[in-house]
Write a protein that holds these residues in place. Structure first.
Motif, PDB file in Angstrom:
ATOM      1  N   GLU A  56      -1.063   9.321 -42.963  1.00 30.23           N
ATOM      2  CA  GLU A  56      -1.371   8.098 -42.199  1.00 30.23           C
ATOM      3  C   GLU A  56      -0.454   6.977 -42.674  1.00 30.23           C
ATOM      4  O   GLU A  56      -0.048   6.932 -43.830  1.00 30.23           O
ATOM      5  CB  GLU A  56      -2.843   7.730 -42.496  1.00 30.23           C
ATOM      6  N   GLU A  57      -0.111   6.065 -41.759  1.00 26.63           N
ATOM      7  CA  GLU A  57       0.654   4.873 -42.150  1.00 26.63           C
ATOM      8  C   GLU A  57       0.018   3.658 -41.510  1.00 26.63           C
ATOM      9  O   GLU A  57      -0.107   3.572 -40.282  1.00 26.63           O
ATOM     10  CB  GLU A  57       2.123   5.002 -41.712  1.00 26.63           C
ATOM     11  N   THR A  58      -0.454   2.715 -42.353  1.00 29.29           N
ATOM     12  CA  THR A  58      -1.069   1.498 -41.819  1.00 29.29           C
ATOM     13  C   THR A  58      -0.545   0.291 -42.593  1.00 29.29           C
ATOM     14  O   THR A  58      -0.550   0.298 -43.831  1.00 29.29           O
ATOM     15  CB  THR A  58      -2.621   1.531 -41.951  1.00 29.29           C
ATOM     16  N   ASP A  59      -0.092  -0.722 -41.860  1.00 29.40           N
ATOM     17  CA  ASP A  59       0.399  -1.982 -42.445  1.00 29.40           C
ATOM     18  C   ASP A  59       1.426  -1.754 -43.556  1.00 29.40           C
ATOM     19  O   ASP A  59       1.342  -2.360 -44.636  1.00 29.40           O
ATOM     20  CB  ASP A  59      -0.779  -2.818 -42.993  1.00 29.40           C
ATOM     21  N   GLY A  60       2.364  -0.840 -43.310  1.00 32.35           N
ATOM     22  CA  GLY A  60       3.431  -0.611 -44.278  1.00 32.35           C
ATOM     23  C   GLY A  60       3.021   0.200 -45.498  1.00 32.35           C
ATOM     24  O   GLY A  60       3.818   0.382 -46.419  1.00 32.35           O
ATOM     25  N   VAL A  61       1.760   0.657 -45.521  1.00 29.18           N
ATOM     26  CA  VAL A  61       1.301   1.490 -46.648  1.00 29.18           C
ATOM     27  C   VAL A  61       1.187   2.938 -46.160  1.00 29.18           C
ATOM     28  O   VAL A  61       0.551   3.207 -45.139  1.00 29.18           O
ATOM     29  CB  VAL A  61      -0.075   1.009 -47.190  1.00 29.18           C
ATOM     30  N   LEU A  62       1.807   3.838 -46.900  1.00 27.64           N
ATOM     31  CA  LEU A  62       1.815   5.250 -46.503  1.00 27.64           C
ATOM     32  C   LEU A  62       0.788   6.008 -47.344  1.00 27.64           C
ATOM     33  O   LEU A  62       0.854   6.011 -48.570  1.00 27.64           O
ATOM     34  CB  LEU A  62       3.210   5.831 -46.742  1.00 27.64           C
ATOM     35  N   LYS A  63      -0.177   6.640 -46.665  1.00 26.30           N
ATOM     36  CA  LYS A  63      -1.174   7.454 -47.372  1.00 26.30           C
ATOM     37  C   LYS A  63      -0.614   8.866 -47.515  1.00 26.30           C
ATOM     38  O   LYS A  63      -0.264   9.491 -46.513  1.00 26.30           O
ATOM     39  CB  LYS A  63      -2.493   7.493 -46.608  1.00 26.30           C
ATOM     40  N   VAL A  64      -0.517   9.349 -48.744  1.00 28.36           N
ATOM     41  CA  VAL A  64       0.089  10.658 -49.006  1.00 28.36           C
ATOM     42  C   VAL A  64      -0.923  11.578 -49.690  1.00 28.36           C
ATOM     43  O   VAL A  64      -1.506  11.215 -50.714  1.00 28.36           O
ATOM     44  CB  VAL A  64       1.353  10.511 -49.889  1.00 28.36           C
ATOM     45  N   ALA A  65      -1.098  12.749 -49.104  1.00 23.35           N
ATOM     46  CA  ALA A  65      -2.029  13.735 -49.678  1.00 23.35           C
ATOM     47  C   ALA A  65      -1.351  14.485 -50.814  1.00 23.35           C
ATOM     48  O   ALA A  65      -0.194  14.881 -50.706  1.00 23.35           O
ATOM     49  CB  ALA A  65      -2.485  14.722 -48.604  1.00 23.35           C
ATOM     50  N   THR A  66      -2.094  14.686 -51.913  1.00 23.14           N
ATOM     51  CA  THR A  66      -1.582  15.440 -53.061  1.00 23.14           C
ATOM     52  C   THR A  66      -2.705  16.300 -53.642  1.00 23.14           C
ATOM     53  O   THR A  66      -3.879  15.981 -53.473  1.00 23.14           O
ATOM     54  CB  THR A  66      -1.034  14.492 -54.158  1.00 23.14           C
ATOM     55  N   CYS A  67      -2.308  17.410 -54.313  1.00 23.25           N
ATOM     56  CA  CYS A  67      -3.313  18.227 -54.996  1.00 23.25           C
ATOM     57  C   CYS A  67      -3.094  18.163 -56.504  1.00 23.25           C
ATOM     58  O   CYS A  67      -3.723  18.891 -57.266  1.00 23.25           O
ATOM     59  CB  CYS A  67      -3.257  19.678 -54.502  1.00 23.25           C
ATOM     60  N   ALA A  68      -2.152  17.279 -56.947  1.00 20.71           N
ATOM     61  CA  ALA A  68      -1.885  17.112 -58.382  1.00 20.71           C
ATOM     62  C   ALA A  68      -1.941  15.621 -58.723  1.00 20.71           C
ATOM     63  O   ALA A  68      -0.905  14.970 -58.897  1.00 20.71           O
ATOM     64  CB  ALA A  68      -0.514  17.692 -58.730  1.00 20.71           C
ATOM     65  N   PRO A  69      -3.145  15.061 -58.824  1.00 19.37           N
ATOM     66  CA  PRO A  69      -3.273  13.604 -58.991  1.00 19.37           C
ATOM     67  C   PRO A  69      -2.754  13.091 -60.334  1.00 19.37           C
ATOM     68  O   PRO A  69      -2.458  11.918 -60.471  1.00 19.37           O
ATOM     69  CB  PRO A  69      -4.782  13.372 -58.876  1.00 19.37           C
ATOM     70  N   LEU A  70      -2.614  13.986 -61.332  1.00 23.69           N
ATOM     71  CA  LEU A  70      -2.187  13.521 -62.655  1.00 23.69           C
ATOM     72  C   LEU A  70      -0.676  13.630 -62.856  1.00 23.69           C
ATOM     73  O   LEU A  70      -0.181  13.469 -63.962  1.00 23.69           O
ATOM     74  CB  LEU A  70      -2.925  14.312 -63.748  1.00 23.69           C
ATOM     75  N   ASP A  71       0.057  13.917 -61.779  1.00 26.15           N
ATOM     76  CA  ASP A  71       1.522  13.991 -61.850  1.00 26.15           C
ATOM     77  C   ASP A  71       2.097  12.840 -61.012  1.00 26.15           C
ATOM     78  O   ASP A  71       2.296  12.986 -59.805  1.00 26.15           O
ATOM     79  CB  ASP A  71       1.997  15.351 -61.312  1.00 26.15           C
TER      80      ASP A  71
END
Length: 533
Positions: A56-71
């Motif tokens: 998703e992209e809203t107001d210049g912020v890109l939401k990115v899905a990840t399965c490795a949150p600690l990297d």
């Protein structure tokens, strides 16, 4: 470690991280559209290697899905590449992998670019140099043009979920074809002059003899795609137009399906669960090549408690790795056949055994002996329906009394394509559709005068179908059927009695899937031509 040891599911692990780190968690990414700017700006290699995909992209912020949150490093790189604020959200690895495949499916894959390189660089010297073990097909940098071309074609095939890649020579070109959901599609043609170079390259990958062009050959290779591995079985045959190559792709990272996910009706699911818990007998799955028999067997094996039971399988080849189960691969050159492997298993104190296929009398006899001495045996046979499986074993030379006393359940199955959810539409019933429904003994009025089908879109290659499910025929070996087998009854008599006892035929199960709007009459007719019930 928690996930790999099956202590926690990945979904629960991700939900925990989401709560701890204050991030959003999406258990499914189905139906999500990836922003086009991300696809154009971020290379597919980056998305694949680091399992990152924008949702998703809203107001210049890109939401990115990840399965490795600690990297955090890939997110920093992504922010630099994209020149925008990145907000992470969590999703399971499998969901991210599938979304990357869907998102980049229609982007130009570099086949044209690779072909241009081939045209410019006619020199294919050094082609037969030893290649790396498990070469990464995403890595096309600094490769010879032919290597780059073959890697690109394989990568494209994997993105499109193809099960087979055909290199078909014609007088003026080499035609690349992919088998997707059981149907062959023509892809990019390749200039005829590249034919020999491509054949040589594929033979090098499969460790085959590149000098032998007049005899059929078989080979095997492992290719990497990002952090996943794909097994490739290669077959070459000489034709009048040149050598023809077919590559079968087996994705080792493809997930195993549970019994609840393979398209079983509630009745059949309960039956399979019940029989999978038996401590002796043979459960046979039957159908033509590529009808999903192995998937069904694996789903049944995942129901077996491996902490309490010793489970062994002998396969040709072992297609997926099953946790907690010892898998053996057939090696005919060394004398390890289904029959000899099965004999050895009997000395391994087994509870449950799976034999890839009962091909001959010897394997059948060993499997039956195992079943009669207190073991549960799963296997496959190539027949058209469940009743003819029993007569096939008798024809192979097995005594009818052994067949009737050892087999407990026979499952026949076929794969039907499911209607694409992106272009599925429900329209009023036409005379043509009604005629097809009557052919299947389905009253058009049962469908409320409407029929569901796919109009065709970019997502499904304009075929109207995306993905597959199975239709089944479950035949329990009742006392009446056992008596008929002992008396030498034929398949027609067995089928008649089984239907009287409540067996739902392949066609009837297909009709249920038409009623639930999962597939179309065309598909059920296509795969059940020989099923008259």
């Amino acid at each position: 470690m928690l996930v790999s040891k099956n202590i926690l599911s990945e979904g629960k692990c991700m939900a925990f991280f989401a709560e701890l780190l204050g991030l959003e968690f999406k258990p499914s990414l189905d139906g999500i559209g990836v922003p086009g700017v991300f696809i154009h700006q971020i290379p597919v290699q980056f998305a694949r290697n680091y399992n990152r995909i924008a949702v998703e992209e809203t107001d210049g912020v890109l939401k990115v899905a990840t399965c490795a949150p600690l990297d955090p490093h890939p997110m920093d790189d992504l922010s630099a590449l994209y020149d925008s604020d990145i907000e992470p959200l969590l999703a399971p690895r499998q969901e991210i992998t599938q979304l990357i495949g869907r998102a980049y499916r229609h982007k130009a894959d570099g086949v044209d670019e690779a072909l241009a390189d081939v045209a410019e660089d006619g020199d294919i010297a050094g082609l037969a140099e030893s290649i790396e073990e498990g070469e990464d097909v995403l890595d096309t940098s600094n490769k010879a043009p032919i290597i780059k071309l073959v890697n690109t074609i394989l990568f494209q095939a994997l993105k499109l979920r193809a099960s087979d890649v055909h290199f078909h020579p014609y007088p003026d070109r080499m035609q690349v074809r992919f088998r997707i959901d059981g149907i062959l599609y023509d892809m990019d043609p390749i200039p005829r002059k590249a034919l020999e170079a491509i054949v040589s390259r594929v033979k090098v990958m499969g460790k085959m003899d590149i000098a032998e062009r007049r005899l059929p050959q078989d080979g095997r290779a492992t290719i990497k795609i990002g952090d996943g591995e794909v097994d490739v079985r290669i077959s070459s045959v000489p034709t009048t137009q040149g050598e023809r190559i077919v590559m079968r792709l087996l994705d080792k990272t493809a997930r195993l399906y549970s019994i609840g996910e393979i398209g079983l009706s509630a009745r059949n699911e309960a039956m399979l669960r019940e029989y999978s818990s038996y401590n002796h007998g043979i459960i046979l799955v039957t159908g033509p090549t590529g009808s999903g028999k192995t998937t069904t067997l694996y789903a049944a094996l995942t129901e077996v408690d491996t902490t309490e039971k010793n489970v062994l399988t002998i396969e040709d080849p072992a297609e997926y790795s099953l946790p907690g189960i010892s898998q053996v691969q057939v090696n005919a050159k060394k004398g390890l056949t289904f029959a000899s492997g099965l004999r050895s298993f009997l000395r391994q104190d087994p509870d449950v055994m799976m034999v890839g296929e009962i091909r001959d009398l010897e394997t059948a006899e060993v499997a039956i002996r195992a079943a009669l001495t207190g073991h549960l045996v799963f296997s496959t046979v190539h027949t058209n329906d469940a009743p003819s499986t029993v007569t096939r074993l008798v024809d192979q030379g097995v005594e009818p009394y052994l067949v009737s006393s050892s087999i407990v359940l026979v499952i026949a199955q076929r794969l039907v394509r499911t209607i694409c959810k992106h272009c599925r539409t429900i329209v009023p019933m036409t005379d043509e559709w009604a005629a097809k429904c009557r052919k299947l003994a389905l009253n058009p009025d049962d469908l409320a005068g409407q029929i569901a089908f796919g109009t065709g879109c970019q997502e499904c290659f304009n075929s109207g179908y995306a993905g597959r499910t199975a239709i089944y025929e479950f035949m329990e070996m009742t006392e009446e059927l056992r008596t008929l087998v002992m008396n030498g009854a034929n398949a027609t008599q067995l089928k008649k009695k089984a239907v009287e006892s409540g067996m739902i035929s392949l066609r009837a199960d297909g009709v249920d899937k038409i009623r639930s709007r999962q597939t179309t009459p065309d598909e059920v007719l296509r795969v059940t031509q020989l099923d008259m019930g």
